[in-house]
Design a protein around this motif. Structure first.
Motif, PDB file in Angstrom:
ATOM      1  N   MET A 132       0.470  -1.213  -0.316  1.00 46.20           N
ATOM      2  CA  MET A 132       0.074  -0.025  -0.065  1.00 46.20           C
ATOM      3  C   MET A 132       1.229   0.944   0.194  1.00 46.20           C
ATOM      4  N   ALA A 133       0.509   2.147  -0.630  1.00 44.72           N
ATOM      5  CA  ALA A 133       1.549   3.355  -0.870  1.00 44.72           C
ATOM      6  C   ALA A 133       1.651   4.418   0.391  1.00 44.72           C
ATOM      7  N   ILE A 134       2.628   4.745   0.265  1.00 42.27           N
ATOM      8  CA  ILE A 134       2.855   5.721   1.783  1.00 42.27           C
ATOM      9  C   ILE A 134       1.342   6.893   1.699  1.00 42.27           C
ATOM     10  N   HIS A 135       2.017   7.519   0.813  1.00 39.89           N
ATOM     11  CA  HIS A 135       0.363   8.690   0.900  1.00 39.89           C
ATOM     12  C   HIS A 135      -0.898   8.286   0.987  1.00 39.89           C
ATOM     13  N   LEU A 136      -1.366   7.240   0.393  1.00 37.92           N
ATOM     14  CA  LEU A 136      -2.577   6.467   0.579  1.00 37.92           C
ATOM     15  C   LEU A 136      -3.060   6.382   2.173  1.00 37.92           C
ATOM     16  N   VAL A 137      -1.700   5.745   2.651  1.00 40.01           N
ATOM     17  CA  VAL A 137      -1.791   5.856   3.861  1.00 40.01           C
ATOM     18  C   VAL A 137      -2.005   6.980   5.072  1.00 40.01           C
ATOM     19  N   GLY A 138      -1.395   7.992   4.802  1.00 40.97           N
ATOM     20  CA  GLY A 138      -1.534   9.465   5.191  1.00 40.97           C
ATOM     21  C   GLY A 138      -2.028   9.993   4.934  1.00 40.97           C
ATOM     22  N   LEU A 139      -3.373   9.443   3.762  1.00 39.37           N
ATOM     23  CA  LEU A 139      -4.396  10.367   3.693  1.00 39.37           C
ATOM     24  C   LEU A 139      -6.075   9.770   4.756  1.00 39.37           C
ATOM     25  N   ALA A 140      -5.963   8.600   4.668  1.00 39.31           N
ATOM     26  CA  ALA A 140      -5.968   7.937   4.956  1.00 39.31           C
ATOM     27  C   ALA A 140      -6.255   8.243   6.799  1.00 39.31           C
ATOM     28  N   LEU A 141      -5.056   8.092   7.260  1.00 40.56           N
ATOM     29  CA  LEU A 141      -4.684   8.280   8.869  1.00 40.56           C
ATOM     30  C   LEU A 141      -5.702  10.300   8.840  1.00 40.56           C
ATOM     31  N   LEU A 142      -4.876  11.532   7.831  1.00 35.33           N
ATOM     32  CA  LEU A 142      -5.824  12.454   7.753  1.00 35.33           C
ATOM     33  C   LEU A 142      -7.342  12.649   8.156  1.00 35.33           C
ATOM     34  N   MET A 143      -8.068  11.816   7.129  1.00 42.88           N
ATOM     35  CA  MET A 143      -9.409  11.559   6.909  1.00 42.88           C
ATOM     36  C   MET A 143      -9.833  11.372   8.684  1.00 42.88           C
ATOM     37  N   GLY A 144      -8.824  10.575   9.455  1.00 42.13           N
ATOM     38  CA  GLY A 144      -9.083  10.055  10.466  1.00 42.13           C
ATOM     39  C   GLY A 144      -9.249  11.498  12.152  1.00 42.13           C
TER      40      GLY A 144
END
Length: 147
Positions: free
Chosen positions: A1-13
């Motif tokens: 999984m791409a790190i920028h997608l993980v970051g975006l999901a965390l930001l949404m949280g």
């Protein structure tokens, strides 16, 4: 999984963690959870329309809105219930317990939806790791909620 997608999901949280208490404060000021939904959804509607138009010509997509199955539109009712529920629960059980329970419900439902391939998500096998993860989530709920 791409790190920028993980970051975006965390930001949404993080955003959910901010906006639900904001809605709770709105409900407190207005004296009503359902009333807190009105300005929230009005601004969300206008923002969504502006973003859709700004991101390109959307005439065809706007016309397709009328063809959506009614069961998909129940997501709006669910969203309203989420907002009203959070404005009711956060002052009563605390924000920490609320978010742990909220995320736990998402994890457990996600496992079920994934296993059965519900709501258009790809089916995925139930593994020992997933079951152990779910058990850890349940243990975390107990520790955070009931101390």
């Amino acid at each position: 999984m791409a790190i920028h997608l993980v970051g975006l999901a965390l930001l949404m949280g993080v955003i959910i963690s901010i906006y639900l208490p904001m809605i709770t404060q709105t409900a407190k000021i207005l004296g009503s959870g359902p009333m807190a939904n009105i300005p929230f959804f009005a601004i969300a509607l206008v923002s969504s329309i502006v973003i859709a138009i700004a991101s390109g010509s959307r005439t065809e997509q706007f016309q397709k809105v009328a063809t959506l199955p009614l069961w998909l539109l129940t997501a709006g009712v669910m969203s309203a219930g989420m907002i009203i529920g959070s404005s009711f629960l956060i002052p009563r059980i605390g924000i920490g317990a609320f978010f742990v329970l909220l995320v736990s419900g998402q994890v457990l439902a996600g496992m079920v939806f994934g296993y059965f391939g519900l709501f258009g998500v790809p089916a995925s096998a139930l593994t020992v790791g997933k079951v152990l993860g779910a058990l850890l989530v349940i243990a975390g709920v107990y520790l955070v909620t009931f101390k």
